[in-house]
Design an enzyme around this catalytic site. Sequence first.
Site, mmCIF file in Angstrom:
data_model
loop_
_atom_site.group_PDB
_atom_site.id
_atom_site.type_symbol
_atom_site.label_atom_id
_atom_site.label_comp_id
_atom_site.label_asym_id
_atom_site.label_seq_id
_atom_site.Cartn_x
_atom_site.Cartn_y
_atom_site.Cartn_z
ATOM 1 N N SER A 142 0.807 -1.220 0.000
ATOM 2 C CA SER A 142 0.000 0.000 0.000
ATOM 3 C C SER A 142 0.838 1.267 0.000
ATOM 4 O O SER A 142 0.474 2.261 -0.625
ATOM 5 C CB SER A 142 -0.944 0.001 1.207
ATOM 6 N N HIS A 165 0.317 4.305 4.245
ATOM 7 C CA HIS A 165 -0.331 5.074 3.181
ATOM 8 C C HIS A 165 0.181 6.507 3.163
ATOM 9 O O HIS A 165 0.526 7.046 2.097
ATOM 10 C CB HIS A 165 -1.849 5.064 3.382
#
Length: 300
Positions: free
Chosen positions: A205, A251
Amino acid sequence: MDQAPGSPQEPQEPQAEHGLPSCYRHPGRETGIRCTRCERPICTDCMVSASVGFQCPECIRTGSGTGHGPTANQPRTLAGGAVAAHPHLVTKILLVINIAVFIAAAASDRVVNELALIAQWPPAPFVPVDGVAEGQWYRLFTSMFLHQQVWHIAFNMLGLWWLGGPLEQALGRVRYLALYLLSGLAGSAFTYLIASPNQASLGASGAIFGLLGATAVLMRRLNYDMRPVIALLALNLLFTFTWSGIAWEAHVGGLIAGIAIAFGLVHAPREHRNLVQFGSCAAVFLAIAVTVLLRTASLT
């Protein structure tokens, strides 16, 4: 890194009254579009659609990539990289690696224990394996290719394919790979810094969010409509902070790194392109290294 070619001639860019440059072939026509090879301003009558962005008639005529003429006329990407015959090759290799590691992890829990990102493993009854704080820094890297849930790898690999392919084509293989790996490492480093020492995390991610940030920078550089990428970014950030079980630190870290690296890659001046691009990547890597060292010092 390859040096981007200059055009055979370097005419002065005419400047229109309202601040926008004028087309170098049609003085007086304001334009926000530039040739992705020589970076001269071109109007809609002069721009020729290319694999990435638009090129001017002179670059199309002199840089067809047929192998004739000087090296300076060979086609280059927007960031100055060599145009590859198979522009999505690195993206496909990254997909294969992620899927292969996913299959291996499904076959053996030991793969997860050995490759997941964790600062310090908790005491028994958990498997007593050292974490990053005990010197296993490789976990910052290996965790980028590790997934356990089908939905997790599916979302990340779809993002890699949709975002990675166009970015690889726009930046060139080496620059694109540097963007991907450094974004992933930045996500791991930020997770290592913020998350609880015994919180294990994994997944691509951070790297995918780096590609998302880089896509926004690239679209802004090409003067494309920013609304779709802004909407996509906002939606992903909403999921990041509302869904449980998501390492939001990865993230955010990947996104920040991706934006910073991409800005250096696509806005570097041609005369100092290699230096600026290398410096941007080196600065992000240095920030990652300092973060990891400081966090390790606080845990040991």
